[in-house]
Design a protein around this motif. Structure first.
Motif, PDB file in Angstrom:
ATOM      1  N   GLN A 384      43.466  31.247  10.644  1.00  0.00           N
ATOM      2  CA  GLN A 384      42.941  31.361   9.481  1.00  0.00           C
ATOM      3  C   GLN A 384      43.950  30.599   8.785  1.00  0.00           C
ATOM      4  O   GLN A 384      45.224  30.751   8.676  1.00  0.00           O
ATOM      5  CB  GLN A 384      43.138  32.761   8.938  1.00  0.00           C
ATOM      6  CG  GLN A 384      41.816  33.267   8.229  1.00  0.00           C
ATOM      7  CD  GLN A 384      41.718  34.526   7.816  1.00  0.00           C
ATOM      8  OE1 GLN A 384      42.640  35.304   7.775  1.00  0.00           O
ATOM      9  NE2 GLN A 384      40.414  35.053   7.160  1.00  0.00           N
ATOM     10  N   PHE A 385      43.260  29.859   7.528  1.00  0.00           N
ATOM     11  CA  PHE A 385      44.115  29.050   6.757  1.00  0.00           C
ATOM     12  C   PHE A 385      44.793  27.889   7.056  1.00  0.00           C
ATOM     13  O   PHE A 385      45.445  27.468   6.264  1.00  0.00           O
ATOM     14  CB  PHE A 385      44.968  30.019   5.807  1.00  0.00           C
ATOM     15  CG  PHE A 385      44.462  31.213   5.299  1.00  0.00           C
ATOM     16  CD1 PHE A 385      43.138  31.136   4.260  1.00  0.00           C
ATOM     17  CD2 PHE A 385      44.685  32.491   5.606  1.00  0.00           C
ATOM     18  CE1 PHE A 385      42.598  32.295   4.008  1.00  0.00           C
ATOM     19  CE2 PHE A 385      44.377  33.546   5.194  1.00  0.00           C
ATOM     20  CZ  PHE A 385      43.152  33.465   4.389  1.00  0.00           C
ATOM     21  N   CYS A 386      44.621  27.322   8.191  1.00  0.00           N
ATOM     22  CA  CYS A 386      45.036  26.197   8.711  1.00  0.00           C
ATOM     23  C   CYS A 386      44.207  25.029   8.361  1.00  0.00           C
ATOM     24  O   CYS A 386      43.063  24.738   8.961  1.00  0.00           O
ATOM     25  CB  CYS A 386      45.099  25.986  10.274  1.00  0.00           C
ATOM     26  SG  CYS A 386      45.801  24.653  10.871  1.00  0.00           S
ATOM     27  N   HIS A 387      44.560  24.403   7.153  1.00  0.00           N
ATOM     28  CA  HIS A 387      43.595  23.540   6.689  1.00  0.00           C
ATOM     29  C   HIS A 387      43.602  22.256   7.505  1.00  0.00           C
ATOM     30  O   HIS A 387      42.532  21.673   7.734  1.00  0.00           O
ATOM     31  CB  HIS A 387      44.189  22.945   5.356  1.00  0.00           C
ATOM     32  CG  HIS A 387      44.354  23.939   4.465  1.00  0.00           C
ATOM     33  ND1 HIS A 387      43.426  25.003   4.054  1.00  0.00           N
ATOM     34  CD2 HIS A 387      45.115  24.069   3.367  1.00  0.00           C
ATOM     35  CE1 HIS A 387      43.966  25.771   3.251  1.00  0.00           C
ATOM     36  NE2 HIS A 387      44.902  25.261   2.597  1.00  0.00           N
ATOM     37  N   GLU A 388      44.451  21.875   8.317  1.00  0.00           N
ATOM     38  CA  GLU A 388      44.391  20.804   9.128  1.00  0.00           C
ATOM     39  C   GLU A 388      43.507  20.698  10.212  1.00  0.00           C
ATOM     40  O   GLU A 388      42.683  20.037  10.473  1.00  0.00           O
ATOM     41  CB  GLU A 388      46.011  20.240   9.839  1.00  0.00           C
ATOM     42  CG  GLU A 388      46.893  20.112   8.774  1.00  0.00           C
ATOM     43  CD  GLU A 388      47.577  20.981   7.750  1.00  0.00           C
ATOM     44  OE1 GLU A 388      47.409  22.005   7.933  1.00  0.00           O
ATOM     45  OE2 GLU A 388      48.217  20.730   6.852  1.00  0.00           O
ATOM     46  N   PHE A 389      43.713  21.817  11.020  1.00  0.00           N
ATOM     47  CA  PHE A 389      42.891  22.002  12.195  1.00  0.00           C
ATOM     48  C   PHE A 389      41.483  22.516  11.651  1.00  0.00           C
ATOM     49  O   PHE A 389      40.396  21.967  12.490  1.00  0.00           O
ATOM     50  CB  PHE A 389      43.452  22.787  13.168  1.00  0.00           C
ATOM     51  CG  PHE A 389      44.489  22.451  14.256  1.00  0.00           C
ATOM     52  CD1 PHE A 389      43.967  21.660  15.309  1.00  0.00           C
ATOM     53  CD2 PHE A 389      45.806  22.542  13.776  1.00  0.00           C
ATOM     54  CE1 PHE A 389      45.126  21.269  16.034  1.00  0.00           C
ATOM     55  CE2 PHE A 389      46.777  21.792  14.595  1.00  0.00           C
ATOM     56  CZ  PHE A 389      46.290  21.125  15.676  1.00  0.00           C
ATOM     57  N   ASN A 390      41.356  23.121  10.635  1.00  0.00           N
ATOM     58  CA  ASN A 390      39.892  23.755  10.168  1.00  0.00           C
ATOM     59  C   ASN A 390      39.064  22.375   9.818  1.00  0.00           C
ATOM     60  O   ASN A 390      38.013  22.332  10.275  1.00  0.00           O
ATOM     61  CB  ASN A 390      40.122  24.634   9.029  1.00  0.00           C
ATOM     62  CG  ASN A 390      39.038  25.676   9.000  1.00  0.00           C
ATOM     63  OD1 ASN A 390      38.228  25.576   9.640  1.00  0.00           O
ATOM     64  ND2 ASN A 390      39.421  26.645   8.242  1.00  0.00           N
ATOM     65  N   THR A 391      39.888  21.396   8.893  1.00  0.00           N
ATOM     66  CA  THR A 391      39.097  20.281   8.456  1.00  0.00           C
ATOM     67  C   THR A 391      38.788  19.217   9.539  1.00  0.00           C
ATOM     68  O   THR A 391      37.574  18.645   9.463  1.00  0.00           O
ATOM     69  CB  THR A 391      39.892  19.738   7.332  1.00  0.00           C
ATOM     70  OG1 THR A 391      40.395  20.794   6.480  1.00  0.00           O
ATOM     71  CG2 THR A 391      38.986  18.548   6.535  1.00  0.00           C
TER      72      THR A 391
ATOM     73  N   PRO B 119      35.901  23.264   5.406  1.00  0.00           N
ATOM     74  CA  PRO B 119      35.978  24.649   5.516  1.00  0.00           C
ATOM     75  C   PRO B 119      35.948  25.432   4.314  1.00  0.00           C
ATOM     76  O   PRO B 119      36.240  24.910   3.326  1.00  0.00           O
ATOM     77  CB  PRO B 119      37.480  25.023   5.940  1.00  0.00           C
ATOM     78  CG  PRO B 119      37.741  23.592   6.445  1.00  0.00           C
ATOM     79  CD  PRO B 119      37.184  22.525   5.768  1.00  0.00           C
ATOM     80  N   ARG B 120      35.297  26.799   4.105  1.00  0.00           N
ATOM     81  CA  ARG B 120      35.295  27.503   2.914  1.00  0.00           C
ATOM     82  C   ARG B 120      36.619  27.715   2.432  1.00  0.00           C
ATOM     83  O   ARG B 120      37.044  27.794   1.442  1.00  0.00           O
ATOM     84  CB  ARG B 120      34.816  28.711   3.222  1.00  0.00           C
ATOM     85  CG  ARG B 120      33.188  28.828   3.129  1.00  0.00           C
ATOM     86  CD  ARG B 120      32.414  29.902   3.580  1.00  0.00           C
ATOM     87  NE  ARG B 120      31.026  29.807   3.433  1.00  0.00           N
ATOM     88  CZ  ARG B 120      30.198  30.280   2.370  1.00  0.00           C
ATOM     89  NH1 ARG B 120      31.136  30.991   1.510  1.00  0.00           N
ATOM     90  NH2 ARG B 120      29.094  29.972   2.346  1.00  0.00           N
TER      91      ARG B 120
END
Lengths: 457, 457
Positions: A384-391, B119-120
């Motif tokens: 959760q909140f890992c922008h790099e992998f999430n994006t 991502p949200r």
């Protein structure tokens, strides 16, 4: 900061933990959680390879035997250097006769403590790591003479500034880009600088000879892991995904030479199983690739949920997976000290972490690995909140869909609060994979039938 | 990607918007939100400076007059370069006769579109910026020949990769550290490279003479803003915080020469007000410094809530605040083209963004600014999921508390969902500041009384 020296290691665990300054009461609480989870996730499995017993026993005394060994090394004058990332050039640490450890926190337990200082909306790995240190809940953390962070993401980068108030911390400057000379040069210089830092801390010169031996050791560790992974391409797969995850996780803690030996023994057993066609899951079970952020002890929930749903995890595109061991440091034509450092820097820069921009190589890796391991589907795992992998998921998802490989994204933390939802989503995904495999088999059979009738006409 | 050329600008807004490819229906919906908000936040204020009328009229035709000017420049062969950050070296753009714009999204409206891809759990500024582009809701975005991102955070860095699929995008490589030669050198080389990119895009050589003129222009803009800010040190303060925020926000959109002229006129009026002791809030009203992440149009809610609670915002330690204008590019002893670039690079590296590690200078800045502007308290403002600014709060909070300056942290997005909670928290904070000021005044009076009685004994 207490400098723990000459800790007695010929004592029972609790005495040891007191000596190294753990918060005994809370540590007991933390440790009481592990055995039932370990039983349910690991020991309940059927037909595990025999050689996995070594890793089981390691984890069953995780805060005892190995930390005592590490403190014994400290008693003998060796330093301990902890880190949080696959970009940590552990070769220098081995070469200086010091102990490298990778200390990422994987437990929910210390997160509430961390949230008194760090924002709640931060990755659980960051909060857990920080919490373990500030709450004195981990003997490995207590052993570290130096912590080594890195600039892979904003959350970690800023956390390390705060961690530095508790224990000496150096932050490796990893550039955002890697495809131009100036970025590569920055990293080469940083790796060189880090060598000096290790030399200064240990008071030991890292000679070329020692460095070559250390590079060889780290390479052998990578090769042993690659050998285990290679057996997972078979169907049936000779080892469960969670057992391999355990091996990967312990690669970051164990004595390197011993780990190489044990892991090669495991690989040998697995290769024999493959020859015999022996597996832990039925032949034809849906095969899942997990791609994304790392999973450190005791973060086993996604593997566990997938495998209890009747699928099997066949590989991890992760820093607790292929990104850790795929590339070797190639010293073949390295004739100078600078050459060796350059080769090391190059190896680490090949890790296709989502922290880099652009990072097309990672997208290619995921598709390639899915093919190589015959994955029926991909679970994209994001802390959760890992922008790099999430994006980066947007690109990975598109690439996989283009290839016809189903994928779902799981964004989760270390808590159990989403266990039910996770189970439902993963079970549905696995059912879908099963149905798709059944259709594929039927259409193959039909095609075979048509062919047979054509050839028979 | 549609290449909009030779757009007619002598037409009504709707015709213009159709020409530049906006989604008219949804754009109408977006624009209908603005007037009542602008009325409530800005026009409802009492005793505003007269010269604020220019900025009011700018915003009241935000998607009309100025975008038409920009497209008129395009009709004449000038290029438009959009960016998202104070690190954007706008001097090169001016020097090449191109139009620089800073396009960060500040509106909730396009976020739902962005969340189909991003991502949200990502910063609203990132989602809004991306949403504006992919949904064709902003004529400024439509005008851009090139977008310039930067590596200030993981969320933006990875978003730019996706944005690059819609419009040519270059990502400036800003290093994580700035206190060593290798990091500084990387940035100097990057600034130099960006000069080449602007020259290539525009087909125009950036001579030293043109660059000096452009540096002078950007410096004059910074000085005009600094002049406005300087008047806010007075009590009573001659202009509301939200009016200054509006000025700051338009600094990123307006024609630079005109903006300098208008802003100096405003500063002149404010200086006269200060001389006359004329203010927008009563003398002695609690004075608030806002520190943290930027606020772009129409993100006015924190200023509005603070000022409607009876306090006044006296400065912003922000990229829509002091970080934008504090340092000038010093060309005094620059004798070569490389010197000029070096001075530019140095100026930008002085921006104390939380993206740097370490970043002690920012902590010093916040404390210093609180003193300089006689702030009674600090509102630390964090856009949701901004790990860098959120984590840096721990150090800022400690530094402010050591100085006896009250501080609260507000972490919020662009939605109105937390408006009530925000109002309650801010009102409580402002009441606390008022009470503390009253106590301070009483104890000063008492101290004065004691002194008087002592001297009278």
């Amino acid at each position: 900061m207490t400098d723990v020296q000459k800790v007695r290691t010929d004592v029972d665990n609790e005495t040891f933990w007191r000596q190294v300054g753990l918060d005994i009461e809370r540590h007991d609480e933390l440790m009481s959680v592990l055995p039932p989870v370990f039983q349910s996730v690991f020991l309940s499995q059927q037909n595990r390879p025999e050689k996995i017993a070594y890793y089981d026993s390691f984890i069953q005394d995780l805060h005892g035997k190995r930390p005592k060994e590490v403190f014994e090394r400290k008693n003998n004058g060796d330093k301990v250097i902890g880190a949080f990332c696959a970009f940590f050039p552990e070769e220098f640490v081995h070469a200086a006769g010091a102990v490298p450890l990778i200390l990422c926190g994987g437990a929910e337990f210390p997160i509430a403590d961390a949230e008194k200082i760090l924002p709640r909306n931060t990755c659980p790995l960051i909060k857990s790591s920080f919490g373990f240190k500030i709450s004195n809940l981990c003997p490995y953390f207590q052993s570290a003479d130096l912590l080594v962070g890195e600039t892979t993401c904003g959350g970690k980068k800023k956390m390390y500034e705060l961690l530095g108030e508790y224990v000496p911390t150096y932050v490796l400057h990893l550039p955002h880009k890697k495809n131009d000379d100036i970025s590569r040069n920055l990293w080469v210089e940083e790796v060189k600088k880090f060598k000096g830092i290790v030399e200064d801390l240990t008071g030991r010169k890292i000679t070329d000879e020692k460095l070559r031996a250390a590079i060889d050791l780290a390479n052998r560790k990578r090769l042993a892991l690659a050998r285990v992974y290679n057996t997972r391409k078979a169907d049936p797969v000779p080892i469960s995904g969670k057992d391999v995850l355990l091996v990967m996780q312990l690669a970051l803690f164990d004595d390197a030479e011993r780990f190489v030996k044990k892991t090669n023994e495991l690989a040998e057993e697995l290769e024999a199983r493959v020859k015999r066609g022996e597996g832990v899951a039925p032949k034809g079970a849906p095969r899942v690739l997990i791609s994304g952020t790392p999973m450190t002890i005791p973060n086993w929930k996604v593997h566990d949920t997938i495998e209890k749903s009747g699928a099997v995890v066949v590989t991890e595109e992760s820093c607790t997976g292929t990104r850790y061991f795929t590339d070797l440091v190639d010293t073949k034509d390295a004739s100078s000290s600078d050459d060796l450092i350059l080769r090391m820097a190059e190896k680490y820069l090949h890790i296709n972490c989502a922290c880099f921009t652009p990072n097309e190589e990672r997208i290619e890796d995921v598709v390639r690995l899915a093919r190589e391991y015959n994955a029926d589907g991909v679970v994209y795992y994001v802390l959760q909140f890992c922008h790099e992998f999430n994006t980066e998921y947007a690109k990975i998802e598109r690439a996989l869909r283009t290839e016809g490989i189903p994928v779902i994204k799981i964004e989760t933390d270390y808590s159990d609060s989403d266990r039910g939802q996770l189970k439902t989503r993963i079970e549905t995904f696995v059912e879908m994979l099963k149905a798709s495999k059944a259709r594929g088999a039927a259409s193959l059979a039909e095609e075979g039938g048509i062919k047979a009738s054509v050839s028979g006409s």
